[in-house]
Design an enzyme around this catalytic site. Structure first.
Site, PDB file in Angstrom:
ATOM      1  CG  HIS A  57     -22.211 -59.118  12.753  1.00  0.00           C
ATOM      2  ND1 HIS A  57     -22.384 -58.932  11.398  1.00  0.00           N
ATOM      3  CD2 HIS A  57     -20.564 -58.828  13.666  1.00  0.00           C
ATOM      4  CE1 HIS A  57     -20.798 -59.192  11.222  1.00  0.00           C
ATOM      5  NE2 HIS A  57     -20.729 -58.671  11.856  1.00  0.00           N
ATOM      6  CB  CYS A  93     -22.166 -62.130   9.646  1.00  0.00           C
ATOM      7  SG  CYS A  93     -23.797 -61.332  10.152  1.00  0.00           S
TER       8      CYS A  93
END
Length: 1769
Positions: free
Chosen positions: A483, A119
């Site tokens: 994330h 990510c």
């Protein structure tokens, strides 16, 4: 897909319209417009769940033939047909277009697929896509590399409408920057952890920086005017790089001239402190900072103010929010959660230099004014649009009325009447010219104000104003996890039509007021409203802005626009809500309103409306009996579900056959079961159905598989991996795992009859078996309690599900809430901790499954060798499945999501069922010893010392009979029931009729759609009509003879042995062969090694989804206690493992209990604690009278300590009964806060001081000398300057190779020189036996972050970098430097003795020589010319370190707490005020070391950058260690480099470590040679024979046997460092090479070393251990090295890195420069012995014990010296 004929309903009329799902919704709206006249911009098309939007996905709407759509909106004039035929270019089929054309039409950005913790890369790529000029420049970039692959990636993203997989770019990124290929380290660590982990999460800011650096070679863009002057610059330099002017001014010396530097910058940093609230403030703090550096005018470090300002602003300004900082107290990076607001429009004028500000301000001010004027024009145009609309409506009304009454001519009441002011503006608005006219005029005015130098600078900002266009955020609390997501402004992807007002349809593009953003969460792209941007400011673990990209405010604007509907009518929401309530009430009370065919089926009455018979059916204790009662009604029974709904309980064979086989896809799993399986486990085989309940995604397949066939398709792919052939492959894996289990159980029972929780062991074993054989993954090593996150998630999933039943029942309706990303968002908002626990477990399982999938796929792609390196060697089920899947045709493949879902599905389905079945089997065998013995005999006869093969194992008749009978047995099968739900009305046939409630015979049952069917597996297995009268008895012998005829003719649909245990049909347990193999392998191993018998405690088997045992009816924890006896003695390794586990679990509890019991046992304790003290006294007396040490399960040295610990634990449990009176609260406030704090601190200090006398430890049984005193212990004897040598020999001869001694304040410590123990301390467990924290901290303060102060992974990294510079090849290079230095030494000594025999302090010369050798060969620096007495500040500081340290030991002990004081600059400030001369002296020495080290570093770095010629002019000619280290460090990748501070620290570290040790060792050799003239003469002859008038080469020098023997023997007998101390970082088992006799007389083979124990390694004692070196071990005999060493030396496996000696230590902490030291010694001796003869002086020489032993002239002389008579030859 073919077009669908649908209907639309508008204004009471229904129209037929054609809907093509391949076209965008805009085409459908246009077709509606043709029928109704409602313009698309005013049209609302109602669909399920909302309004049809232009970007709605038809797949989610799922339109059907004949469906009716409601249309809302005012109709205008119908469109007129075209005068001439037109070519159909607007309405086209998507099937006729490729992905590239479709992407251009839709103009929607796409996401990027996450390839396993990528990510950070996905968000960076999406944010950089906000730079359109970059994409233009990339078109000229060469193929390959980062630039080429990024170009291809952006091109591919613009040609598709689906999420793109950036595999090629990721590969190139990891190849270019290996740091992004780093693997994660799970909790297990080690190689197993590396193999089980996937790629680690990386920092998005680092990715941004590395990518930007990699793009520096991308060609720049040409000047728009056509000039080629700016094309010489690269793109990054043009558009992304700024220039910074940095001015340093000394605060302490204002007269000092400020220094000004210019540097290139790619980003601005926003420092975040406790006072930072806004981004602008944080940037200014970073630009104006205080630093400390050397002041040339003051000659010392001083405080400087750094004032930085930008002298060039790029078009794209990057801001880095510094949210991660290194915390010294926890020794890791931490995230700064503080909320810092950032603007969407940013004025950077305050950040630039005064010169640049003068150029920017005219344009900046003008542009701000222009923006205000544009905003005013937009308001006027909107009002004008409203006015025009009113007039048009009135005219239409008048035309329609045609002479109606006067009232009809009144204005329409839908819009309020305009005020006079508004009317004036409306008129003015009508007179406004087209917006483009104003824009052109404004642009000309702005361009005239632009400074010519800025206009010529391509890519620079001309106004200083910026608009925020992209944000990279970080979500989570950990710095190395979390994330990343990207947020990009919509206007980046769609042109904006400036000047357009609402309702205009003439042009495409965004509305000028549309300032929404796109949110890129990997492959999920969604709209993010501008109003929510402030939520990205931080303040918690949610997404916080990390990297921001701002675009310069442009002077030109496009004129395109697009209109998007955003509002949903409240009335529609009300309608939906009312409909939902009505539907729910109908579902609730329908059973009482409608009659059902099931009412005629007999069954038990329902005890309640809400719960029905469910509590009885699933009752934990009485569920078994209730099932038996149900059977009395017959083989088909009606019972009541929740809310009065009818359901059926069935165990009729024929009915089961239809349910499980014939009509299996009509009798599907209950919808909530399939839904929750799909939600938690993914689209695996448990959630795939034969109906349309669940439709797992299968988009990866080129041939679409219908949902009705999906379960059959998955089973078809999975069947081969569960074949008998594959079972043969995994059998050796099972045996390997079971042997670990056997050893672990053996370690627990310790060779005695012990009560063991076998259910726990069976659970761990089953999990590891399915892990190794099924997934190729290790969950549990079965030797220690190691928590694996994936395994823990799977173990806790079932209990978590049981606590969230309400959410499980609602799971079929989750899909109504919207797309998956929205459901995940809503899930995070649910305020239920049990639900959130389920969400966390789901994420853990998905992430781990994906990591395993990626690892296996990568190995398969690399080839067989990579596959063989994986756990299970590629023979596990998932590896075989993945290989078959990759080799299959496209239409025959499972999707990636389906493959990963099989992992968690496989483990969850196989774990508890198998483990509980095994536990049940052992329980039955324990209760039937004769059957157990018979089975053991069968296994033993076949075993023959080898593992039983698969074919032999499955053919063992009695083992097979026991497994079958246990799985059939009446009481407790693993899964007692199976539920199904009818998908349609169906007829259920019966094998025999029964009487209905109306008295009539029923031969078949009509089952309505939606009826819950509970298949009674257990009742089918004990049906006396089929199995006989003894069906309720456990008789394995029944399987050794033919089964009853009634059973064979019943045609029970079970897949296994006429049993319903594994059910039947295509829903039968696909892994039943796997489960059988697990059970048989486990039993074959355990029964061969152990005998099982019942425990004294009762066992209760509880009814549940998977039945489980407990030790009492009220106990919630599953356990099965059996008494286990070993059939063979345990091994030492097993005992060591057990003790480690026991200590790790029990040690901390003991300390905590003792602290609290101290207060409770006080007779003067508060009244509210008196009952506690009384309770404790009663409990202790009871335990002492009722429990003896003989019935405890450990013996020997640990028995007493562990028994006391158990008593303390029991006392602590009694404290849970404390009842504090409300009138007498026991709080700190009752006695005052400050006294409470002082009391707590005092108690803690007293506990720390006297705990050694209160608490028993295993070390008490180790023999050792008595302490001299409580305060000092044995420390004065152990480190006595004169007597320590004899004291060490005395305690070693009296007490052995492991001795307990007393440290300060009575704390136990160990003195060790046992070889095996030393191997454990220095090699095997080296990072658990670290240096004491105060030593590491103090070393870092004095010498810096060098190799001596580094720990763990950082220490390994230091050694990895430093090892090459100490290689043999490098030793050859510096040998000439050593000889050159030694010739100077010889000249210096000759000048002192002047050709006669004189007494010379040889230690002083050796110290000077050693310092100069390490200076020239190590640092490339000359400390001492050796021919004259020249004082060198750096050399004097190095010599002064050791004496200075010895005088401030109290400060050394306090050094670990220095970080509590504040930051480094504040610590240095406070250090100046410490009123201790010794402390200030060391501070001065440290400053000198740091100053000179930095000067050497700067000089060498400058020379390296200048070229080889400058290096050759340096001292050492560039061949010294630091030059080579610096060169290698500069050439290494950034991730593989030592920092500048670490390189500098190596200099002082190297000089400090090498000076006294080498010089004192040389002095010792010369002293010994002076006392052994024959040895001196023999060595001199050897050297002269090798010289031949020239210096001896390195290879010849190291091969001189007698020289080598003299050096080895001296270092053996007299190591410079006699001791080395370590501290146990945790409770550890220390093995011994030979047992020692404990204080209690018992033999001790291994020691339990508690955490925090000081361990002193006796290096000198190990080197003279007579058991190893012989009786002459304490004599100096170089000749011993000229013949083979004793076998005892070789067999001892001494862990020393050099010649079986501990002189240079061993393991990761071994002296890294021992080859350097050897070379020094041999070069010095070769030069001195050729020129001089040494003899003893008349003065007595005493060698003193110290950290580095040293000689002195007599015992009273504290000054180091070695007088020897020296004669020139």
């Amino acid at each position: 897909m073919a077009p669908l004929a649908v209907k639309i309903k508008h204004a009471g009329r229904v129209h037929d319209v054609e809907l093509d799902p391949d076209l965008p919704p805009a085409a459908f709206k246009e077709a509606i417009y043709q029928k109704t006249g409602v313009p698309p911009e005013r049209m609302k098309v109602m669909i399920k769940g909302g309004i049809l939007k232009d970007d709605t996905d038809w797949k989610k709407v799922s339109p059907k033939e004949g469906q009716t759509f409601m249309v809302i909106g005012a109709a205008g004039e119908l469109p007129k047909p075209p005068s001439t035929p037109i070519v159909d270019r607007t309405f086209f089929r998507a099937a006729d277009m490729d992905d590239s054309e479709l992407a251009q039409v839709l103009a929607l950005p796409v996401g990027l697929v996450n390839l396993g913790n990528t990510c950070y890369m996905n968000s960076t790529v999406q944010a950089m896509r906000a730079i359109p000029e970059l994409q233009t420049a990339l078109q000229e970039a060469p193929t390959g590399g980062i630039a080429g692959s990024l170009k291809d990636l952006y091109n591919n993203m613009s040609k598709t409408t689906e999420a793109f997989t950036p595999a090629t770019f990721l590969t190139n990124l990891r190849r270019a920057f290996p740091q992004f290929a780093e693997l994660s380290r799970p909790s297990g660590g080690g190689m197993k952890g590396l193999m089980s982990g996937g790629y680690a999460q990386q920092d998005a800011e680092e990715c941004w920086t590395q990518m930007t650096n990699a793009l520096k070679e991308v060609p720049g863009l040409p000047d728009p005017s056509g000039s080629s002057s700016g094309r010489s610059k690269k793109f990054v330099e043009q558009y992304m790089m700024g220039e910074m002017r940095r001015e340093l001014k000394c605060d302490e010396a204002p007269e000092e001239k400020p220094s000004v530097t210019m540097e290139k910058v790619l980003k601005l940093s926003c420092n975040i402190t406790i006072t930072t609230n806004y981004m602008h403030q944080g940037i200014l703090d970073a630009l104006d900072e205080k630093i400390e550096k050397m002041s040339p005018s003051l000659g010392r470090n001083a405080l400087y103010t750094a004032h930085s300002r930008l002298s060039r602003l790029p078009s794209y300004l990057t801001v880095h929010m510094v949210r991660f900082a290194w915390r010294q107290d926890i020794n890791k990076k931490a995230k700064i959660m503080r909320r810092v607001k950032f603007p969407t429009e940013f004025d950077a004028v305050d950040l630039v230099t005064d010169e640049l500000k003068e150029k920017l301000l005219p344009v900046s001010r003008k542009l701000k004014g222009v923006e205000k004027e544009r905003a005013e024009r937009r308001k006027v145009r909107k009002r004008t649009k409203i006015a025009v609309k009113k007039d048009t409506d009135v005219e239409m009304a008048d035309a329609t009325a045609q002479g109606s009454s006067a009232g009809a001519s009144n204005p329409t009441p839908t819009e309020p009447a305009a005020s006079e002011e508004d009317k004036g503006k409306e008129v003015a608005g009508a007179e406004l010219e087209d917006e483009s006219v104003y824009r052109e005029k404004e642009v000309k005015e702005l361009e005239a104000l632009v400074d010519p130098s800025l206009k010529a600078d391509i890519g620079s900002s001309v106004s200083g104003l910026y608009d925020l266009v992209a944000i990279v955020t970080h979500k989570g609390a950990a710095a190395d996890a979390g994330h990343y997501m990207a947020f990009v402004k919509k206007s980046v992807f769609h042109p904006v039509n400036y000047g357009k007002v609402e309702g205009d349809t003439k042009d495409a593009g965004l509305d000028e007021d549309d300032e929404d953003w796109y949110k890129f969460d990997d492959n999920k792209v969604s709209i993010f409203p501008k109003e929510k941007l402030e939520t990205l400011a931080g303040g918690g673990e949610d997404s916080a802005a990390y990297v921001l990209l701002a675009l310069r405010a442009a002077l030109l604007f496009s004129t395109s626009n697009a209109y998007h509907e955003r509002h949903v009518f409240w009335r529609i929401l009300q309608t939906v809500f009312v409909f939902g309530v009505c539907w729910f009430l109908w579902r609730l009370f329908r059973p009482y309103v409608l009659k059902s065919p099931l009412d005629n089926i007999p069954g038990p009455p329902s005890p309640s409306f809400f719960k029905g018979n469910i509590p009885q059916l699933f009752n934990r204790h009485n569920g078994w009996e209730f099932h038996v009662q149900l059977a009395k009604y017959g083989s088909v029974v009606r019972f009541t579900e929740m809310f009065g709904k009818r359901a059926l309980y069935v165990f009729d064979p024929k009915a089961l056959y239809h349910i499980m086989v014939k009509d299996q896809y009509i009798y599907e799993r209950a919808s909530f079961q399939s839904s929750i399986n799909d939600v938690l486990l993914g689209p695996g085989i448990l959630s795939a159905t034969g109906t349309a309940f669940i439709k797992p995604p299968v988009t990866d397949c080129l041939i679409t598989v219908d949902a009705g066939d999906r379960h059959r398709f998955q089973r078809k792919n999975l069947n081969p991996v569960f074949s008998i052939v594959h079972m043969r492959y995994v059998t050796p894996i099972f045996y390997k795992t079971m042997r670990k289990l056997r050893d672990a159980v053996m370690a627990e029972i310790k060779g005695t009859s012990t009560e063991v929780d076998m259910l726990t062991w069976m659970g761990r074993a089953a999990l590891e078996l399915i892990g190794q054989g099924g997934l190729g993954y290790s969950f549990d090593p079965l030797v220690v309690d190691m928590k694996d996150t994936y395994g823990h998630a799977l173990k806790t999933l079932q209990p978590a599900i049981s606590k969230s039943r309400m959410w499980i029942m609602l799971s079929p309706y989750y899909r109504w809430l919207g797309p998956a990303w929205f459901r995940r968002f809503l899930a995070c908002l649910v305020p239920d901790p049990f639900f959130q626990n389920l969400v966390t477990l789901k994420r853990t399982m998905s992430r781990s499954s994906q990591d395993i999938y990626n690892s296996k796929k990568s190995a398969l792609l690399q080839g067989d060798e990579a596959v063989s390196q994986q756990i299970a060697g590629g023979k596990d089920i998932m590896s075989v499945l993945l290989k078959n899947n990759m080799e299959a045709a496209n239409g025959e493949r499972l999707s990636e999501e389906e493959v990963t879902a099989q992992m968690s599905t496989l483990v969850l389905a196989a774990m508890d069922t198998t483990s509980n079945a095994l536990a049940r089997t052992l329980h039955l065998l324990a209760d039937n010893p004769e059957i157990q013995e018979k089975l053991r005999q069968e296994i033993t006869n076949v075993h023959n010392g080898q593992d039983i093969s698969y074919d032999s194992l499955v053919e063992l008749p009695y083992l097979d009979a026991i497994c079958r009978e246990t799985l059939r047995h009446n009481r407790y099968p693993p899964v007692s029931i199976t539920t199904r739900e009818t998908c349609e009305d169906v007829i259920m046939p019966l094998s025999r009729p029964f009487l209905g409630m109306d008295g009539k015979l029923i031969n078949e049952v009509f089952v309505p759609r939606g009826t819950l069917i509970v298949a009674g597996n257990r009742m089918s297995n004990i049906n006396e009509e089929l199995w006989g009268e003894d069906a309720n008895e456990w008789k394995p012998e029944r399987w050794l003879s033919p089964l009853p005829e009634a059973l064979r003719s019943a045609r029970i649909p079970g897949v296994y042995s006429n049993l319903m245990t594994f059910i039947g049909g295509s829903r039968a347990c696909i892994g039943f062969k796997f489960a059988q193999l697990e059970m048989k392998v486990t039993l074959s191993i355990l029964l061969e090694s152990f005998k099982f018998s019942p425990s004294d405690k009762p066992i209760y088997w509880n009814f549940a989804n998977v039945s489980f045992p407990t030790t009492s009816r009220d106990d919630q924890k599953p356990s099965l206690l059996l008494r286990v006896d070993a059939l063979r003695p345990p091994t030492t390794a097993n005992r060591r493992v057990f003790l480690s586990v026991f200590w790790l679990a029990g040690g901390p509890a003991f300390i905590a209990h003792s602290l609290f019991l101290f207060q409770c046992s006080n007779p003067r304790s508060p009244p509210n604690l008196q009952p506690v003290r009384t309770r404790i006294e009663w409990r202790v007396n009871k335990e002492k009278s009722g429990r003896t040490r003989d019935n405890f399960f450990l013996t020997g040295v640990h028995n007493k300590y562990l028994m006391d610990q158990v008593e303390m634990h029991d006392q602590a449990l009694a404290l849970t009964q404390v009842q504090l009176s409300p009138s007498q609260p026991l709080t700190a406030m009752s006695i005052g806060v400050l006294p409470a704090i002082l009391l707590t601190g005092g108690l803690w200090l007293l506990w720390r001081l006297f705990s050694s006398y209160v608490r028993k430890t295993p070390l008490d049984n180790i023999p050792g000398p008595p302490p001299l005193s409580f305060l000092h212990g044995n420390i004065p004897q152990l480190y006595h300057r004169h007597m320590a040598w004899e004291y060490h020999k005395e305690i070693s001869e009296r007490y052995g190779s492991v001795v307990r001694f007393t440290n300060l304040f009575g704390k136990r410590a160990l003195y060790v020189f046992d070889p095996t123990a030393l191997h454990s301390i220095l090699v095997k467990d080296q990072y658990m036996y670290e240096k004491a924290p105060y030593l590491l901290s103090f070393t870092k303060v004095v010498l810096g972050p060098g190799i001596l102060s580094a720990t763990g992974d950082r220490h390994r990294f230091h050694r990895k970098i430093l090892n090459p510079v100490f290689s043999v090849a490098h030793m050859r290079d510096i040998t000439p430097i050593f000889y050159e230095t030694m010739h100077k030494l010889r000249a210096g000594i000759e000048s002192e003795i002047k050709g006669s025999v004189r007494e010379v302090d040889i230690l002083s010369w050796m110290g000077r020589a050693a310092l100069e050798l390490i200076g020239q060969g190590g640092l490339g620096y000359s400390f001492d010319p050796l021919v004259a007495d020249v004082e060198d500040e750096y050399g004097s500081a190095i010599k002064a370190i050791q004496p200075a340290i010895s005088k401030i030991r109290i400060w050394m002990m306090l050094s670990p707490y220095r970080n509590w004081v504040g930051p480094a600059w504040f610590q240095r400030l406070l250090a100046n005020f410490v009123p201790d001369q010794d402390f200030q002296r060391l501070k001065t020495v440290t400053d000198v070391l740091d100053k000179h080290s930095r000067e050497i570093y700067t000089s060498k770095k400058k020379a390296l950058l200048s070229g080889d010629d400058d290096m050759k002019e340096q001292v050492g000619r560039g061949k010294d260690i630091m030059s080579i280290l610096l060169r290698s460090n500069l050439q290494a990748d950034e991730c593989d480099r030592l920092s500048e501070a670490e390189v500098i620290a190596q200099m002082s570290t190297m000089a400090f470590a090498a000076m006294d040790t080498t010089s004192n060792a040389l002095a010792r050799i010369l002293h010994l040679l002076a006392h052994h003239p024959d040895a001196q003469e023999k060595l001199r002859k050897e050297i002269l024979g090798a010289r031949n008038g020239q210096d001896i080469s390195y290879d010849k020098l190291v091969d001189l046997p007698y020289l080598d023997a003299v050096c080895r023997e001296t270092l053996r007998l007299y190591p410079p460092l006699p001791l080395s101390s370590r501290e146990a970082g945790e409770d550890l088992i220390m093995p011994l090479s030979k047992p020692i006799r404990g204080v209690d007389g018992s033999l001790i083979n291994e020691l339990l070393v508690p955490r925090g124990t000081l361990v002193v390694a006796g290096l000198s004692m190990c080197n003279i251990n007579k058991d190893i070196w012989g009786e002459d071990a304490d004599e100096w005999k170089p000749e011993r090295w000229l013949s083979p060493l004793p076998d005892a030396v070789k067999d001892a496996h001494i862990p020393g890195v050099y010649a079986n000696l501990m002189t240079f230590l061993g393991g990761g902490r071994a002296c890294i420069g021992f080859k350097f030291a050897q070379l020094e010694m041999k070069v010095v001796l070769s030069i001195l012995l050729e020129s001089f003869r040494f003899s003893p002086s008349d003065k007595a020489v005493c060698w003193n014990f110290a950290n580095v032993s040293f000689p002195s002239a007599g015992m009273k002389d504290p000054n180091p010296s070695l007088p020897l008579r020296v004669e020139a030859i």
